[in-house]
Design a protein around this motif. Sequence first.
Motif, PDB file in Angstrom:
ATOM      1  N   PHE A  53       0.845  -1.197   0.000  1.00  0.00           N
ATOM      2  CA  PHE A  53       0.000   0.000   0.000  1.00  0.00           C
ATOM      3  C   PHE A  53       0.875   1.240   0.000  1.00  0.00           C
ATOM      4  O   PHE A  53       2.059   1.202   0.361  1.00  0.00           O
ATOM      5  CB  PHE A  53      -0.896   0.028   1.249  1.00  0.00           C
ATOM      6  CG  PHE A  53      -1.816  -1.151   1.357  1.00  0.00           C
ATOM      7  CD1 PHE A  53      -3.082  -1.122   0.797  1.00  0.00           C
ATOM      8  CD2 PHE A  53      -1.407  -2.301   2.033  1.00  0.00           C
ATOM      9  CE1 PHE A  53      -3.925  -2.211   0.907  1.00  0.00           C
ATOM     10  CE2 PHE A  53      -2.258  -3.388   2.146  1.00  0.00           C
ATOM     11  CZ  PHE A  53      -3.511  -3.344   1.573  1.00  0.00           C
ATOM     12  N   ILE A  54       0.252   2.364  -0.393  1.00  0.00           N
ATOM     13  CA  ILE A  54       0.920   3.664  -0.356  1.00  0.00           C
ATOM     14  C   ILE A  54       0.081   4.585   0.521  1.00  0.00           C
ATOM     15  O   ILE A  54      -1.099   4.807   0.248  1.00  0.00           O
ATOM     16  CB  ILE A  54       1.068   4.289  -1.756  1.00  0.00           C
ATOM     17  CG1 ILE A  54       1.952   3.418  -2.645  1.00  0.00           C
ATOM     18  CG2 ILE A  54       1.637   5.704  -1.668  1.00  0.00           C
ATOM     19  CD1 ILE A  54       2.065   3.942  -4.065  1.00  0.00           C
TER      20      ILE A  54
ATOM     21  N   ASN B 185      -3.922   3.522  -0.725  1.00  0.00           N
ATOM     22  CA  ASN B 185      -3.775   3.118  -2.120  1.00  0.00           C
ATOM     23  C   ASN B 185      -2.998   1.816  -2.209  1.00  0.00           C
ATOM     24  O   ASN B 185      -1.987   1.633  -1.507  1.00  0.00           O
ATOM     25  CB  ASN B 185      -3.015   4.184  -2.914  1.00  0.00           C
ATOM     26  CG  ASN B 185      -3.947   5.235  -3.483  1.00  0.00           C
ATOM     27  OD1 ASN B 185      -5.078   4.925  -3.840  1.00  0.00           O
ATOM     28  ND2 ASN B 185      -3.466   6.465  -3.544  1.00  0.00           N
ATOM     29  N   LYS B 186      -3.435   0.913  -3.065  1.00  0.00           N
ATOM     30  CA  LYS B 186      -2.699  -0.332  -3.297  1.00  0.00           C
ATOM     31  C   LYS B 186      -1.685  -0.123  -4.413  1.00  0.00           C
ATOM     32  O   LYS B 186      -1.971   0.512  -5.422  1.00  0.00           O
ATOM     33  CB  LYS B 186      -3.656  -1.463  -3.688  1.00  0.00           C
ATOM     34  CG  LYS B 186      -4.565  -1.929  -2.573  1.00  0.00           C
ATOM     35  CD  LYS B 186      -5.427  -3.066  -3.044  1.00  0.00           C
ATOM     36  CE  LYS B 186      -6.365  -3.543  -1.938  1.00  0.00           C
ATOM     37  NZ  LYS B 186      -7.228  -4.655  -2.393  1.00  0.00           N
ATOM     38  N   THR B 187      -0.507  -0.689  -4.205  1.00  0.00           N
ATOM     39  CA  THR B 187       0.503  -0.663  -5.272  1.00  0.00           C
ATOM     40  C   THR B 187       0.488  -1.947  -6.071  1.00  0.00           C
ATOM     41  O   THR B 187       1.059  -2.026  -7.145  1.00  0.00           O
ATOM     42  CB  THR B 187       1.912  -0.470  -4.679  1.00  0.00           C
ATOM     43  OG1 THR B 187       2.202  -1.581  -3.815  1.00  0.00           O
ATOM     44  CG2 THR B 187       1.981   0.823  -3.904  1.00  0.00           C
ATOM     45  N   ARG B 188      -0.152  -2.984  -5.490  1.00  0.00           N
ATOM     46  CA  ARG B 188      -0.229  -4.264  -6.191  1.00  0.00           C
ATOM     47  C   ARG B 188      -1.526  -4.924  -5.814  1.00  0.00           C
ATOM     48  O   ARG B 188      -1.806  -5.146  -4.639  1.00  0.00           O
ATOM     49  CB  ARG B 188       0.951  -5.140  -5.803  1.00  0.00           C
ATOM     50  CG  ARG B 188       0.987  -6.465  -6.526  1.00  0.00           C
ATOM     51  CD  ARG B 188       2.245  -7.210  -6.109  1.00  0.00           C
ATOM     52  NE  ARG B 188       2.328  -8.506  -6.759  1.00  0.00           N
ATOM     53  CZ  ARG B 188       3.295  -9.369  -6.544  1.00  0.00           C
ATOM     54  NH1 ARG B 188       4.275  -9.062  -5.715  1.00  0.00           N
ATOM     55  NH2 ARG B 188       3.309 -10.538  -7.168  1.00  0.00           N
ATOM     56  N   ASN B 189      -2.353  -5.233  -6.801  1.00  0.00           N
ATOM     57  CA  ASN B 189      -3.643  -5.838  -6.528  1.00  0.00           C
ATOM     58  C   ASN B 189      -3.605  -7.277  -7.009  1.00  0.00           C
ATOM     59  O   ASN B 189      -3.646  -7.559  -8.207  1.00  0.00           O
ATOM     60  CB  ASN B 189      -4.750  -5.061  -7.248  1.00  0.00           C
ATOM     61  CG  ASN B 189      -6.121  -5.444  -6.747  1.00  0.00           C
ATOM     62  OD1 ASN B 189      -6.382  -6.620  -6.558  1.00  0.00           O
ATOM     63  ND2 ASN B 189      -6.979  -4.449  -6.550  1.00  0.00           N
TER      64      ASN B 189
ATOM     65  N   PRO C 104      -8.360   0.563  -5.178  1.00  0.00           N
ATOM     66  CA  PRO C 104      -9.356   1.495  -4.661  1.00  0.00           C
ATOM     67  C   PRO C 104      -8.750   2.857  -4.400  1.00  0.00           C
ATOM     68  O   PRO C 104      -7.568   2.986  -4.106  1.00  0.00           O
ATOM     69  CB  PRO C 104      -9.801   0.844  -3.343  1.00  0.00           C
ATOM     70  CG  PRO C 104      -8.602   0.060  -2.902  1.00  0.00           C
ATOM     71  CD  PRO C 104      -7.974  -0.436  -4.160  1.00  0.00           C
ATOM     72  N   THR C 105      -9.556   3.868  -4.509  1.00  0.00           N
ATOM     73  CA  THR C 105      -9.110   5.230  -4.216  1.00  0.00           C
ATOM     74  C   THR C 105      -9.175   5.453  -2.722  1.00  0.00           C
ATOM     75  O   THR C 105     -10.169   5.133  -2.088  1.00  0.00           O
ATOM     76  CB  THR C 105     -10.036   6.247  -4.912  1.00  0.00           C
ATOM     77  OG1 THR C 105     -10.007   5.969  -6.302  1.00  0.00           O
ATOM     78  CG2 THR C 105      -9.577   7.675  -4.637  1.00  0.00           C
ATOM     79  N   PRO C 106      -8.090   5.987  -2.103  1.00  0.00           N
ATOM     80  CA  PRO C 106      -8.126   6.215  -0.658  1.00  0.00           C
ATOM     81  C   PRO C 106      -9.205   7.221  -0.305  1.00  0.00           C
ATOM     82  O   PRO C 106      -9.450   8.167  -1.050  1.00  0.00           O
ATOM     83  CB  PRO C 106      -6.732   6.758  -0.343  1.00  0.00           C
ATOM     84  CG  PRO C 106      -6.240   7.324  -1.641  1.00  0.00           C
ATOM     85  CD  PRO C 106      -6.824   6.462  -2.705  1.00  0.00           C
ATOM     86  N   THR C 107      -9.829   7.030   0.785  1.00  0.00           N
ATOM     87  CA  THR C 107     -10.917   7.916   1.214  1.00  0.00           C
ATOM     88  C   THR C 107     -10.749   8.235   2.679  1.00  0.00           C
ATOM     89  O   THR C 107     -10.300   7.418   3.452  1.00  0.00           O
ATOM     90  CB  THR C 107     -12.296   7.258   0.989  1.00  0.00           C
ATOM     91  OG1 THR C 107     -13.289   8.096   1.551  1.00  0.00           O
ATOM     92  CG2 THR C 107     -12.394   5.900   1.675  1.00  0.00           C
TER      93      THR C 107
END
Length: 619
Positions: free
Chosen positions: A477-478, A602-606, A613-616
């Motif tokens: 994640f980022i 934010n995911k860097t690898r799915n 997904p967009t961070p919220t």
Amino acid sequence: MFDFFKTFAPPNTEYAPMRLRIEEEMDKLLCSQILAAGRTGVVIVVLFSLITISQYRHISVLVWMFVMVALYASRHFWLRAQKKKDPNPLQSKRLMLILNASLFVSGVGYGYASYCFMSPAAPVTMLPTLLIMMGILMISPPLLSARPWSSVLFVGPLLVGMIARLSIEAEDYFATTSAILSAISGFAMYLTYRFNLNIRKGVRLRLEKDALFEKNVEAKKRAEENAAAKGIFLATMSHEIRTPINGLMGMLEILKETNLDAMQANYLNTASRSAESLLQLLNDILDYSKIEVGKLELEKVPFDWIAMTGEIAMMNRVLASKKGLAFHLDIPAEGTSIVIGDPTRLRQILNNLLSNALKFTHEGSICLKVSIVNDSPETVTLAIAVKDTGIGIAPEAQAKLFQKFQQASASTTRNYGGTGLGLAISQHLARLMGGGITIRSEPGRGSEFTLTVPFPKTTALSLQNFAASASADNERFIAKTLVVEDDPISQRVAVLMLKSFGITPTVVNHASAAIGLSDAESFDIIFMDSHLPDMDGFDAAKIIYERETAKDKDVKVPVIVAMSGADTPEDRAKAKGCGILWFLPKPVRKREMRLCLERFANKTRNTAGAAAPTPTNGR
């Protein structure tokens, strides 16, 4: 008879506390009675004067009337003035003496009028005066029934004056009239005595009722204070104990991901099981304490009971195989799977029942069977049975199984250990859910515990927000992250967990430092410990949230995640009011940390191949 005379005695200050309070109430009542009778007395004086002056035309009648009216008026206004100063002025011996002297003077005044203004030589003209005096003799004592002695001081001079007048000029009917007057006075005093007893009885009952009410109010207040103090103690102790457990279990979980040989892995698994047992013991004690203070509450969220039951069965099948036991799972092929309830507490009940089955079964099998007892449009009622072929339980021991700190026998405690809280807590949880747990067992032939509980149905088609993440360990994640934690071990656990997901956080150990850093830099996620040295973590989160929301609307507000060892409904409610969007109870598990990051980073690898997904910030 003795009680009759005792009624006329002045109050004794050496009486018991209740008697003293009764005497105080009787004095208050006497004050009210005299104030109420004052106006009536003035009317009687004026009426008596008008009747008398029409027969006995002399200035002395008017003088008597003005003196008596002045006496009544002065006593009335004096008593009112004293009552304004003190709600119960007659508690003063001096004021009571003045009042009794005033009543005695009033009686002397009526006795004087009877002696001077009645003319027995003219019986017809004397009759109205005689009737008024007889009425005073009859009515006055009951009006002073709160203190019969005061009525004697009033009635005595009046009766003496009337009899003295009759003895002088009414020789023919002196004996008869005197006997009638004495009988009227005696009857009036008897009524006064009876009234006094009834009033005292009523006052006693009222005081006892008030005392009982005050006692109940005080007991309720003390219970609420004790419950509040106990809740604070539980929250504090929960946090203080869970913090080192968080470090212990976190490090063990991280250590499992390193390269270990077979012996080291075995040692690590043993340590992990011991830590899990310690955590379970802590949870049982805290749950029991919450039950005691009425603070144990249930969540109401959608969950898939079939998936959860399968997961529990999979975990316990591994444990059963290690003991050489067969494990059977029987779930209905059809039926509603998604319901509303508390999956954590349901899991706790089932794990407790299965743990007991594993503990007390040495050979044979364990079966977890789920039946749908009732399936209506609104609810589905499940009967979840855990059956084993263990040692069984004697009938006389079954009755106390669900009591706190109770096990089947002393030998059971000695041989198998345990606190005796698990089943008691499970039964309480089952009842909170609207169901219950029953048992069927025979010594040497095993036991069967059945949990029956109804669940409301839901139309939800997805449980993504409530299911555990199934992502792979290499998911990254980022997110610019700040960890606010004062305990060094917990700091290291959080850092290592976050690094395993590709995040290198900034770490501070004081709330003031976190507030200052959040003003200077922009963070995506802030992990905030609930107990910090310089400030409560929730207060710090509220300050950060309010400052961030007051900034430019284009600036993203950081997501604040609470990390707390006191996992209570009050803490969760408080967290929501401070702008906290996620709650991680200690000890923090890696899967829970992953679930939080999946929601807000934010995911860097799915690994599933879906779009990241967009961070919220959830606002």
